[in-house]
Scaffold this active site. Structure first.
Site, PDB file in Angstrom:
ATOM      1  N   ARG A   1       1.845  12.127  -9.469  1.00 35.59           N
ATOM      2  CA  ARG A   1       2.272  10.728  -9.307  1.00 35.59           C
ATOM      3  C   ARG A   1       3.694  10.500  -9.813  1.00 35.59           C
ATOM      4  O   ARG A   1       4.382   9.591  -9.373  1.00 35.59           O
ATOM      5  CB  ARG A   1       1.332   9.780 -10.074  1.00 35.59           C
ATOM      6  CG  ARG A   1      -0.095   9.773  -9.576  1.00 35.59           C
ATOM      7  CD  ARG A   1      -0.837   8.576 -10.152  1.00 35.59           C
ATOM      8  NE  ARG A   1      -2.285   8.687 -10.018  1.00 35.59           N
ATOM      9  CZ  ARG A   1      -2.988   8.339  -8.943  1.00 35.59           C
ATOM     10  NH1 ARG A   1      -2.376   7.890  -7.880  1.00 35.59           N
ATOM     11  NH2 ARG A   1      -4.297   8.454  -8.921  1.00 35.59           N
TER      12      ARG A   1
ATOM     13  N   PHE B   1      -1.431  16.237   3.931  1.00 36.69           N
ATOM     14  CA  PHE B   1      -1.588  15.641   2.613  1.00 36.69           C
ATOM     15  C   PHE B   1      -0.251  15.607   1.869  1.00 36.69           C
ATOM     16  O   PHE B   1       0.482  16.588   1.852  1.00 36.69           O
ATOM     17  CB  PHE B   1      -2.617  16.441   1.809  1.00 36.69           C
ATOM     18  CG  PHE B   1      -3.036  15.758   0.549  1.00 36.69           C
ATOM     19  CD1 PHE B   1      -3.945  14.712   0.586  1.00 36.69           C
ATOM     20  CD2 PHE B   1      -2.509  16.142  -0.675  1.00 36.69           C
ATOM     21  CE1 PHE B   1      -4.332  14.064  -0.587  1.00 36.69           C
ATOM     22  CE2 PHE B   1      -2.884  15.503  -1.847  1.00 36.69           C
ATOM     23  CZ  PHE B   1      -3.797  14.462  -1.797  1.00 36.69           C
TER      24      PHE B   1
ATOM     25  N   ASP C   1      -3.938   6.043   5.949  1.00 38.92           N
ATOM     26  CA  ASP C   1      -4.351   7.311   6.539  1.00 38.92           C
ATOM     27  C   ASP C   1      -5.359   6.979   7.651  1.00 38.92           C
ATOM     28  O   ASP C   1      -4.962   6.672   8.768  1.00 38.92           O
ATOM     29  CB  ASP C   1      -4.938   8.149   5.389  1.00 38.92           C
ATOM     30  CG  ASP C   1      -5.386   9.529   5.784  1.00 38.92           C
ATOM     31  OD1 ASP C   1      -4.802  10.108   6.698  1.00 38.92           O
ATOM     32  OD2 ASP C   1      -6.319  10.058   5.147  1.00 38.92           O
TER      33      ASP C   1
ATOM     34  N   GLU D   1       0.853  -1.193   0.000  1.00 34.14           N
ATOM     35  CA  GLU D   1       0.000   0.000   0.000  1.00 34.14           C
ATOM     36  C   GLU D   1       0.890   1.244   0.000  1.00 34.14           C
ATOM     37  O   GLU D   1       1.970   1.230   0.586  1.00 34.14           O
ATOM     38  CB  GLU D   1      -0.925  -0.067   1.227  1.00 34.14           C
ATOM     39  CG  GLU D   1      -1.837   1.115   1.438  1.00 34.14           C
ATOM     40  CD  GLU D   1      -2.864   1.361   0.343  1.00 34.14           C
ATOM     41  OE1 GLU D   1      -2.459   1.496  -0.824  1.00 34.14           O
ATOM     42  OE2 GLU D   1      -4.059   1.468   0.666  1.00 34.14           O
ATOM     43  N   ASP D   2       0.447   2.290  -0.660  1.00 28.43           N
ATOM     44  CA  ASP D   2       1.240   3.520  -0.697  1.00 28.43           C
ATOM     45  C   ASP D   2       1.164   4.263   0.635  1.00 28.43           C
ATOM     46  O   ASP D   2       2.176   4.686   1.185  1.00 28.43           O
ATOM     47  CB  ASP D   2       0.812   4.440  -1.861  1.00 28.43           C
ATOM     48  CG  ASP D   2      -0.686   4.735  -1.873  1.00 28.43           C
ATOM     49  OD1 ASP D   2      -1.435   4.125  -1.087  1.00 28.43           O
ATOM     50  OD2 ASP D   2      -1.117   5.578  -2.669  1.00 28.43           O
TER      51      ASP D   2
HETATM   52  P1  IMP Z   1      -7.468   5.585   4.158  1.00 27.60           P
HETATM   53  O1  IMP Z   1      -8.574   4.676   3.704  1.00 27.60           O
HETATM   54  O2  IMP Z   1      -7.973   6.818   4.838  1.00 27.60           O
HETATM   55  O3  IMP Z   1      -6.426   4.879   4.992  1.00 27.60           O
HETATM   56  O4  IMP Z   1      -6.772   6.155   2.868  1.00 27.60           O
HETATM   57  C1  IMP Z   1      -6.071   5.324   2.051  1.00 27.60           C
HETATM   58  C2  IMP Z   1      -6.008   5.818   0.631  1.00 27.60           C
HETATM   59  O5  IMP Z   1      -6.302   7.204   0.495  1.00 27.60           O
HETATM   60  C3  IMP Z   1      -4.591   5.649   0.127  1.00 27.60           C
HETATM   61  O6  IMP Z   1      -4.433   4.396  -0.476  1.00 27.60           O
HETATM   62  C4  IMP Z   1      -4.429   6.794  -0.826  1.00 27.60           C
HETATM   63  O7  IMP Z   1      -4.855   6.414  -2.117  1.00 27.60           O
HETATM   64  C5  IMP Z   1      -5.334   7.869  -0.299  1.00 27.60           C
HETATM   65  N1  IMP Z   1      -4.585   8.861   0.536  1.00 27.60           N
HETATM   66  C6  IMP Z   1      -4.571   8.941   1.887  1.00 27.60           C
HETATM   67  N2  IMP Z   1      -3.791   9.950   2.306  1.00 27.60           N
HETATM   68  C7  IMP Z   1      -3.296  10.519   1.192  1.00 27.60           C
HETATM   69  C8  IMP Z   1      -2.381  11.617   0.962  1.00 27.60           C
HETATM   70  O8  IMP Z   1      -1.862  12.282   1.877  1.00 27.60           O
HETATM   71  N3  IMP Z   1      -2.097  11.877  -0.338  1.00 27.60           N
HETATM   72  C9  IMP Z   1      -2.627  11.170  -1.385  1.00 27.60           C
HETATM   73  N4  IMP Z   1      -3.456  10.150  -1.220  1.00 27.60           N
HETATM   74  C10 IMP Z   1      -3.795   9.820   0.056  1.00 27.60           C
HETATM   75 MG    MG Z   2      -5.202   8.435  -4.326  1.00 26.86          MG
END
Ligand code: IMP
Ligand code: MG
Length: 182
Positions: free
Chosen positions: A172, A159, A110, A106-107
């Site tokens: 990207r 962010f 959050d 996973e990248d």
């Molecule tokens: P989560 O479900 O809130 O954990 O968010 C996960 C997904 O939201 C990641 O796989 C990203 O694609 C996107 N995301 C969360 N934070 C960021 C950020 O700071 N920049 C860009 N994409 C984000």
């Molecule tokens: Mg994204």
């Protein structure tokens, strides 16, 4: 994490370099070496969560030196700068994961909503084991207890873009990670 500030513009926002390409590569190589030892003889399947993880997955796989496979799925919960709270599957997995060792690449984690949702999904495939690797983690934003085995960098709740991550599809292709400038 960098001293000289590199500022870039994407759409209507400015971003400042936060983790350099060299720092990313070094950390990804370290995780790759650990995975090579841990999964020797197990032929793990990397699951890359598109789109954000495509660069991380490519580098992480190449940082390993064991037989391994890759599969892709696309999950979506983000819109612009924030999480929407609902997770959509836009591309389904096309592999048989039964009795396989799975490494999720996973990248960024959050809130953890996306991963919580996906980990439940994965159980349907009856894998032998599931291991979660994330390049970035925002501990202050995390809302779920997730078993994250490998974290590249813990970062503040701001962010970020670059190295696969986007702001409305832009950024990207940046080699480093850039943080939103307030
Ligand atoms: P989560 O479900 O809130 O954990 O968010 C996960 C997904 O939201 C990641 O796989 C990203 O694609 C996107 N995301 C969360 N934070 C960021 C950020 O700071 N920049 C860009 N994409 C984000
Ligand atoms: Mg994204």
């Amino acid at each position: 994490m960098v001293t000289k500030s590199k500022v870039i513009q994407l759409h209507d926002k400015s971003f400042e370099e936060f983790i350099t390409a060299e720092q990313l590569q070094k950390r990804v190589d370290e995780i790759g070496e650990v995975l090579s030892r841990r999964f020797e003889g197990k032929c793990p399947v990397f699951i890359s969560i598109l789109k954000g993880s495509f660069i991380f997955t490519a580098d992480l796989m190449r940082a390993t030196n064991i037989p391994c496979e890759v599969a892709f799925t696309q999950l979506s919960s983000y819109d612009g700068l924030g999480s929407t709270g609902t997770v959509q599957t836009k591309l389904n997995l096309d592999v048989t994961l039964k009795n396989r060792h799975v490494i999720i690449a996973e990248d960024i984690i959050d809130t953890g909503n996306t991963m919580k949702h996906f980990l439940l999904e994965l159980q349907k495939y009856n894998p032998a084991s599931v291991h979660l690797v994330t390049l970035l983690l925002k501990p202050e934003a995390l809302q779920h207890a997730l078993d994250i085995e490998y974290v590249g960098f813990e970062i503040p709740n701001k962010f970020v873009v670059g190295y696969g991550l986007d702001y409305n599809e832009h950024g990207r292709n940046l080699k480093g990670i850039y943080q939103l400038k307030e």
